[in-house]
Design a protein around this motif. Structure first.
Motif, short mmCIF file in Angstrom:
data_model
loop_
_atom_site.label_atom_id
_atom_site.label_comp_id
_atom_site.label_asym_id
_atom_site.label_seq_id
_atom_site.Cartn_x
_atom_site.Cartn_y
_atom_site.Cartn_z
N ASN A 103 0.87 -1.35 0.10
CA ASN A 103 -0.11 0.21 0.10
C ASN A 103 0.79 1.31 -0.10
O ASN A 103 0.49 2.36 0.49
CB ASN A 103 -0.90 0.08 1.19
CG ASN A 103 -1.76 -1.43 1.43
OD1 ASN A 103 -2.21 -1.74 0.43
ND2 ASN A 103 -1.89 -1.92 2.39
N LYS A 104 1.91 1.03 -0.60
CA LYS A 104 2.96 2.42 -0.67
C LYS A 104 3.11 2.65 -2.20
O LYS A 104 2.94 1.92 -2.98
CB LYS A 104 4.23 2.05 0.00
CG LYS A 104 4.30 1.51 1.45
CD LYS A 104 3.79 2.37 2.28
CE LYS A 104 4.08 1.96 3.84
NZ LYS A 104 3.52 0.62 3.91
N TYR A 105 3.47 4.07 -2.27
CA TYR A 105 3.44 4.55 -3.84
C TYR A 105 4.69 5.68 -3.67
O TYR A 105 5.24 6.17 -2.72
CB TYR A 105 2.12 5.47 -4.19
CG TYR A 105 0.81 4.65 -4.09
CD1 TYR A 105 0.45 3.99 -5.42
CD2 TYR A 105 0.08 4.02 -2.88
CE1 TYR A 105 -0.59 3.04 -5.47
CE2 TYR A 105 -1.04 3.31 -2.99
CZ TYR A 105 -1.25 2.89 -4.26
OH TYR A 105 -2.56 2.08 -4.46
N ILE A 106 5.16 5.72 -5.05
CA ILE A 106 6.46 6.40 -5.11
C ILE A 106 6.04 7.47 -6.39
O ILE A 106 5.43 7.06 -7.50
CB ILE A 106 7.52 5.43 -5.67
CG1 ILE A 106 8.97 6.17 -5.78
CG2 ILE A 106 7.32 4.51 -6.76
CD1 ILE A 106 9.90 5.38 -5.94
N ASP A 107 6.42 8.66 -6.07
CA ASP A 107 6.14 9.68 -7.08
C ASP A 107 7.04 9.92 -8.13
O ASP A 107 8.24 10.26 -7.47
CB ASP A 107 5.65 10.97 -6.40
CG ASP A 107 5.46 11.99 -7.39
OD1 ASP A 107 4.67 11.98 -8.35
OD2 ASP A 107 5.84 13.28 -7.11
N THR A 108 7.04 9.78 -9.37
CA THR A 108 8.10 9.56 -10.09
C THR A 108 7.87 10.78 -11.26
O THR A 108 6.87 11.06 -11.55
CB THR A 108 8.41 8.47 -10.91
OG1 THR A 108 7.65 8.35 -12.13
CG2 THR A 108 8.54 7.55 -9.73
#
Length: 411
Positions: A321-326
């Motif tokens: 449930n974790k996200y990475i902003d790229t």
């Protein structure tokens, strides 16, 4: 090398914190404040401060507290789901009888996330097909427009209902919708251009706005490539844990116990940050080409776990449930790791390949799911089943081959 910058925290501290505060590591950014609040509710010396609420609390000055912030309404946005919206519309006069309402509720159970209806014998057992179709026809008057249709063609016809077109234009639109595969054969119709202009504005799938809203997430990690590649933690999602023992003797057993618990909570938050930051560094090291515009490479949980000196299960919990902003968008961290397919092939790589196949396919003969499956087997050498391809295609909001053919014909 990024690898040289990774300093391992003492394993004893990690294990102790994980045993006490595993929820802190596992929860997503959107759930973090609520999780921390839940863990500290019974601790009279802890105050959780966020950007929304900056206050200081003392146990002896504030014996009781309100659980609801007076300003909470300013930050609460009610976003009903597709099914909430549909259920709220099942009422007279459109559905005047108890029977029609019951059938409508069952029809809603058979509507997928895109807004399309698919007949389910188990759900609709006990009702006559003719009655079901009569009730389903009334869905043409519900919002979102087009919901409850069985196909792209019917979805378009449902949407025509609310446009209140004149009879001639309505008839022309229906003729073209019924013949999307050969639409150019009807250019001789007087209102052809006007009808095509209307059809192009109709949406597909009917519940597209609900699919879009479900993708709004808060990233835990941020990657910036403006001046080299930089990894940072999104500090804005982290609440401030204030330990307030003003005027209190911390040597008292009751106080010391709660202060110790509060410090462990602070440690858990810092551990969460440190773990995710290290994972971010490792992702950049393994996926450097991706951040420079290339494809995602195979990446195993075991590899990153070994690099960080942690177990694969700990890393799995840390990225759930974790996200990475790229620069290429906000994506789930787990997308960088292989799961279920093969240790050397990631789901993201498969999905990226499916997306490219459809993007470059022959529009006169769009690829079927079976054809895509065969191409994947040839390229990656993995064994999959057709329904997995269908699942991936739907998750990418890609229509079926027959629907794409009709859409290409209109375009």
């Amino acid at each position: 090398m990024l690898r040289q910058k990774l300093a391992q925290a003492p394993k004893t501290k990690l294990n102790q914190t994980l045993r006490s505060w595993l929820d802190v590591l596992m929860c997503g950014a959107d759930e973090l404040k609520e999780t921390i609040q839940g863990l500290s509710d019974k601790n009279p010396f802890v105050d959780i401060q966020t950007n929304f609420k900056q206050s200081k609390k003392s146990y002896f000055r504030q014996i009781s507290k309100n659980t609801i912030n007076d300003n909470s309404e300013l930050y609460t946005i009610d976003t009903p789901s597709l099914y909430d919206v549909l259920l709220s519309q099942i009422s007279p006069p459109l559905f005047p009888t108890l029977k029609s309402q019951n059938i409508a509720f069952k029809i809603i159970e058979c509507i997928d996330d895109e807004g399309y209806f698919e007949y389910d014998d188990d759900v609709l057992s006990g009702f006559d097909v003719a009655d079901i179709e009569r009730v389903r026809a009334r869905f043409a008057y519900l919002e979102p427009s087009g919901v409850g249709a069985c196909s792209v063609n019917e979805c378009m016809k449902f949407q025509l209902v609310e446009l209140d077109l004149d009879d001639d234009l309505q008839k022309t639109c229906e003729i073209l919708i019924d013949n999307l595969d050969t639409i150019s054969n009807y250019k001789h119709l007087k209102l052809y251009s006007s009808a095509v202009a209307i059809i192009k504005k109709l949406k597909n799938p009917p519940a597209i706005e609900y699919l879009h809203s479900s993708t709004n997430v808060t990233p835990d990690i941020c990657i910036n490539t403006d001046d080299g590649i930089k990894v940072s933690i999104n500090d804005e999602v982290y609440p401030l844990v204030v330990i307030d023992t003003e005027g209190i003797d911390e040597r008292m057993e009751f106080v010391a116990s709660h202060v110790k618990s509060a410090k462990e909570l602070v440690d858990a938050l810092e551990l969460r940050k440190a773990t995710l930051y290290k994972i971010g560094l490792m992702i950049v090291e393994y996926q450097y080409d991706y951040f420079m515009g290339g494809d995602i490479k195979p990446m195993r949980l075991k590899d990153i776990a070994d690099e960080l000196g942690r177990s694969a299960s700990t890393i799995s919990r840390a990225i759930a449930n974790k996200y990475i902003d790229t620069p290429r968008g906000t994506i789930a961290i787990k997308s960088f790791f292989s799961t279920a397919l093969d240790d050397e092939i990631s789901n993201a790589a498969i999905k990226s390949y499916v997306s490219e196949l459809v993007k470059n396919e022959n529009r006169a003969k769009p690829l079927s799911d079976n054809q895509i499956l065969e191409l994947i087997r040839l390229k990656f050498g993995v064994n999959m089943v057709r329904r997995t391809i269908t699942k991936y295609r739907k998750s990418l909001n890609i229509a079926s081959s027959s629907e794409r053919k009709r859409i290409y014909a209109i375009a």
